[in-house]
Design a protein around this motif. Structure first.
Motif, PDB file in Angstrom:
ATOM      1  N   PRO A 118      72.695  47.959  57.150  1.00  0.00           N
ATOM      2  CA  PRO A 118      72.381  47.859  59.019  1.00  0.00           C
ATOM      3  C   PRO A 118      73.921  48.916  59.086  1.00  0.00           C
ATOM      4  O   PRO A 118      74.324  49.746  60.137  1.00  0.00           O
ATOM      5  N   GLN A 119      75.872  48.253  58.412  1.00  0.00           N
ATOM      6  CA  GLN A 119      76.863  48.942  58.458  1.00  0.00           C
ATOM      7  C   GLN A 119      76.915  50.922  58.178  1.00  0.00           C
ATOM      8  O   GLN A 119      76.755  51.635  58.926  1.00  0.00           O
ATOM      9  N   ALA A 120      75.715  51.298  57.319  1.00  0.00           N
ATOM     10  CA  ALA A 120      75.236  52.673  56.805  1.00  0.00           C
ATOM     11  C   ALA A 120      75.196  53.151  57.732  1.00  0.00           C
ATOM     12  O   ALA A 120      75.511  54.656  57.600  1.00  0.00           O
ATOM     13  N   ILE A 121      74.026  52.712  58.270  1.00  0.00           N
ATOM     14  CA  ILE A 121      73.041  52.913  59.564  1.00  0.00           C
ATOM     15  C   ILE A 121      74.466  53.804  60.795  1.00  0.00           C
ATOM     16  O   ILE A 121      73.980  54.834  61.539  1.00  0.00           O
ATOM     17  N   LYS A 122      74.813  52.892  60.459  1.00  0.00           N
ATOM     18  CA  LYS A 122      75.690  52.843  61.659  1.00  0.00           C
ATOM     19  C   LYS A 122      76.681  53.884  61.886  1.00  0.00           C
ATOM     20  O   LYS A 122      77.053  54.971  62.349  1.00  0.00           O
ATOM     21  N   LEU A 123      77.150  53.851  60.290  1.00  0.00           N
ATOM     22  CA  LEU A 123      78.496  55.066  60.272  1.00  0.00           C
ATOM     23  C   LEU A 123      77.884  56.525  59.620  1.00  0.00           C
ATOM     24  O   LEU A 123      78.346  57.089  60.413  1.00  0.00           O
ATOM     25  N   ILE A 124      76.603  56.535  59.610  1.00  0.00           N
ATOM     26  CA  ILE A 124      75.902  57.373  59.805  1.00  0.00           C
ATOM     27  C   ILE A 124      75.386  58.336  60.999  1.00  0.00           C
ATOM     28  O   ILE A 124      75.622  59.329  61.080  1.00  0.00           O
ATOM     29  N   THR A 125      74.469  57.112  61.817  1.00  0.00           N
ATOM     30  CA  THR A 125      74.719  57.882  62.796  1.00  0.00           C
ATOM     31  C   THR A 125      75.748  58.105  63.701  1.00  0.00           C
ATOM     32  O   THR A 125      76.170  59.490  64.330  1.00  0.00           O
ATOM     33  N   ALA A 126      77.320  57.391  64.064  1.00  0.00           N
ATOM     34  CA  ALA A 126      77.759  57.605  64.012  1.00  0.00           C
ATOM     35  C   ALA A 126      78.864  59.289  64.164  1.00  0.00           C
ATOM     36  O   ALA A 126      79.152  60.359  64.626  1.00  0.00           O
ATOM     37  N   TYR A 127      78.597  59.878  62.499  1.00  0.00           N
ATOM     38  CA  TYR A 127      79.409  60.802  61.833  1.00  0.00           C
ATOM     39  C   TYR A 127      77.878  61.635  62.356  1.00  0.00           C
ATOM     40  O   TYR A 127      78.676  62.875  63.226  1.00  0.00           O
ATOM     41  N   ALA A 128      76.494  61.417  62.657  1.00  0.00           N
ATOM     42  CA  ALA A 128      75.639  62.565  63.115  1.00  0.00           C
ATOM     43  C   ALA A 128      75.720  63.413  63.600  1.00  0.00           C
ATOM     44  O   ALA A 128      76.581  64.325  64.654  1.00  0.00           O
ATOM     45  N   PHE A 129      76.176  62.280  65.671  1.00  0.00           N
ATOM     46  CA  PHE A 129      76.344  63.057  66.889  1.00  0.00           C
ATOM     47  C   PHE A 129      77.522  63.394  67.083  1.00  0.00           C
ATOM     48  O   PHE A 129      78.186  64.078  67.847  1.00  0.00           O
ATOM     49  N   GLU A 130      79.176  62.839  65.839  1.00  0.00           N
ATOM     50  CA  GLU A 130      80.328  63.383  66.280  1.00  0.00           C
ATOM     51  C   GLU A 130      80.011  64.803  65.385  1.00  0.00           C
ATOM     52  O   GLU A 130      81.255  66.615  66.200  1.00  0.00           O
ATOM     53  N   ASN A 131      79.608  65.453  64.316  1.00  0.00           N
ATOM     54  CA  ASN A 131      79.747  66.171  64.023  1.00  0.00           C
ATOM     55  C   ASN A 131      78.751  67.300  63.803  1.00  0.00           C
ATOM     56  O   ASN A 131      79.138  68.219  63.329  1.00  0.00           O
ATOM     57  N   LEU A 132      77.468  66.598  64.014  1.00  0.00           N
ATOM     58  CA  LEU A 132      76.209  68.040  63.895  1.00  0.00           C
ATOM     59  C   LEU A 132      75.749  67.953  64.895  1.00  0.00           C
ATOM     60  O   LEU A 132      74.299  68.727  65.119  1.00  0.00           O
ATOM     61  N   GLY A 133      76.000  68.082  66.148  1.00  0.00           N
ATOM     62  CA  GLY A 133      75.103  67.914  67.682  1.00  0.00           C
ATOM     63  C   GLY A 133      74.015  67.620  67.450  1.00  0.00           C
ATOM     64  O   GLY A 133      72.852  68.298  68.203  1.00  0.00           O
ATOM     65  N   LEU A 134      73.772  66.268  67.107  1.00  0.00           N
ATOM     66  CA  LEU A 134      72.576  65.985  66.896  1.00  0.00           C
ATOM     67  C   LEU A 134      72.530  65.471  68.916  1.00  0.00           C
ATOM     68  O   LEU A 134      73.494  63.994  69.012  1.00  0.00           O
ATOM     69  N   ILE A 135      71.239  64.450  68.820  1.00  0.00           N
ATOM     70  CA  ILE A 135      71.632  64.027  70.415  1.00  0.00           C
ATOM     71  C   ILE A 135      70.360  62.341  69.760  1.00  0.00           C
ATOM     72  O   ILE A 135      69.852  61.384  70.709  1.00  0.00           O
ATOM     73  N   ARG A 136      69.571  63.086  68.888  1.00  0.00           N
ATOM     74  CA  ARG A 136      68.575  61.325  68.284  1.00  0.00           C
ATOM     75  C   ARG A 136      68.280  61.113  66.948  1.00  0.00           C
ATOM     76  O   ARG A 136      68.929  62.493  66.513  1.00  0.00           O
ATOM     77  N   ILE A 137      68.425  60.198  66.362  1.00  0.00           N
ATOM     78  CA  ILE A 137      67.971  60.403  65.170  1.00  0.00           C
ATOM     79  C   ILE A 137      67.319  58.603  65.011  1.00  0.00           C
ATOM     80  O   ILE A 137      66.775  58.454  65.671  1.00  0.00           O
ATOM     81  N   GLN A 138      66.047  59.196  64.384  1.00  0.00           N
ATOM     82  CA  GLN A 138      64.476  58.330  64.513  1.00  0.00           C
ATOM     83  C   GLN A 138      64.172  58.037  62.612  1.00  0.00           C
ATOM     84  O   GLN A 138      64.389  58.706  61.513  1.00  0.00           O
ATOM     85  N   ALA A 139      63.850  57.488  62.845  1.00  0.00           N
ATOM     86  CA  ALA A 139      63.298  56.299  61.093  1.00  0.00           C
ATOM     87  C   ALA A 139      61.955  56.292  61.685  1.00  0.00           C
ATOM     88  O   ALA A 139      61.467  55.599  62.552  1.00  0.00           O
ATOM     89  N   GLY A 140      61.011  55.915  60.350  1.00  0.00           N
ATOM     90  CA  GLY A 140      59.972  55.906  60.834  1.00  0.00           C
ATOM     91  C   GLY A 140      59.747  54.169  59.752  1.00  0.00           C
ATOM     92  O   GLY A 140      60.193  54.756  58.863  1.00  0.00           O
ATOM     93  N   VAL A 141      58.863  53.659  59.817  1.00  0.00           N
ATOM     94  CA  VAL A 141      58.784  52.518  59.347  1.00  0.00           C
ATOM     95  C   VAL A 141      57.835  51.577  59.188  1.00  0.00           C
ATOM     96  O   VAL A 141      56.563  51.767  60.160  1.00  0.00           O
ATOM     97  N   LEU A 142      57.431  51.612  57.429  1.00  0.00           N
ATOM     98  CA  LEU A 142      55.927  51.321  57.509  1.00  0.00           C
ATOM     99  C   LEU A 142      56.007  49.584  57.813  1.00  0.00           C
ATOM    100  O   LEU A 142      56.662  48.457  57.425  1.00  0.00           O
ATOM    101  N   SER A 143      54.289  49.458  58.104  1.00  0.00           N
ATOM    102  CA  SER A 143      54.198  48.591  58.847  1.00  0.00           C
ATOM    103  C   SER A 143      54.594  47.185  57.920  1.00  0.00           C
ATOM    104  O   SER A 143      54.391  45.932  58.684  1.00  0.00           O
ATOM    105  N   ASN A 144      54.534  47.274  56.336  1.00  0.00           N
ATOM    106  CA  ASN A 144      54.815  46.413  55.235  1.00  0.00           C
ATOM    107  C   ASN A 144      56.367  46.306  55.617  1.00  0.00           C
ATOM    108  O   ASN A 144      56.603  45.506  54.201  1.00  0.00           O
ATOM    109  N   ASN A 145      57.193  46.645  56.564  1.00  0.00           N
ATOM    110  CA  ASN A 145      57.863  46.762  55.546  1.00  0.00           C
ATOM    111  C   ASN A 145      58.961  45.780  56.828  1.00  0.00           C
ATOM    112  O   ASN A 145      60.061  46.193  57.354  1.00  0.00           O
ATOM    113  N   PRO A 146      58.840  44.624  57.336  1.00  0.00           N
ATOM    114  CA  PRO A 146      59.731  43.734  58.492  1.00  0.00           C
ATOM    115  C   PRO A 146      61.192  43.966  58.309  1.00  0.00           C
ATOM    116  O   PRO A 146      62.385  44.025  59.443  1.00  0.00           O
TER     117      PRO A 146
END
Length: 177
Positions: A110-138
């Motif tokens: 969770p920390q790593a995802i928060k770090l890369i999300t902040a990095y992406a929004f601040e440095n890459l000009g992104l407005i959305r980050i999306q992830a797809g998760v298999l239904s058997n991976n709660p």
């Protein structure tokens, strides 16, 4: 290629650029059916040294840097990265990640995802980050929720993995303007 590599520091880990000597640790931690079973089929299984060397070589000169080693105690124990989409989706990235099973449940991802999300929004000009998760991976769904992602929907019978038909849960986080 810019030589200014990004390093993002978390508690007990660092997200960093790739080094040629990461291949052995990458292969050791990636060669695990409990990791492969929740990722796209393009993730090799078994995860050979040849696959590890090929991946590391492909990641050495990224511009911009969108794929990071999850480094714990100087070892590559996982990966987190963004696949920036194109055309009308050019401000959106797909998030992918995995970490060594030996480190599951320690709160690193969770920390790593928060770090890369902040990095992406601040440095890459992104407005959305999306992830797809298999239904058997709660567990992965919970990781994304802890990182501030919201489940937006479920794509029924959207994935075939290891011979099983699975739903795909779509999670996303949006940049706040």
């Amino acid at each position: 290629m810019s030589k200014n590599k990004m390093r993002l520091k978390g508690f007990g880990f660092t997200l960093r650029e790739w080094h040629t000597d990461d291949a052995a640790s990458l292969q050791q931690h990636a060669d695990n059916p409990n990791i492969y079973s929740f990722l796209l089929d393009r993730f090799p299984h078994p995860y050979t040294m040849e696959a590890a060397i090929g991946w590391v070589n492909m990641m050495l000169d990224q511009n911009p840097q969108v794929n990071f080693v999850i480094d714990v105690d100087g070892k590559a124990v996982g990966v987190i990265g963004l696949e920036i989409r194109e055309d009308v989706y050019r401000k959106t990235a797909l998030l992918g990640y995995w970490i060594s099973e030996t480190l599951w449940g320690r709160g690193i991802m969770p920390q790593a995802i928060k770090l890369i999300t902040a990095y992406a929004f601040e440095n890459l000009g992104l407005i959305r980050i999306q992830a797809g998760v298999l239904s058997n991976n709660p567990r992965s769904m919970r990781v994304l929720e802890k990182a501030g992602f919201t489940m937006e929907g479920v794509l029924k019978n959207n994935i075939i993995k290891n011979g099983a038909v699975l739903d795909e849960h779509i999670y996303a986080v949006l940049k706040h303007f």
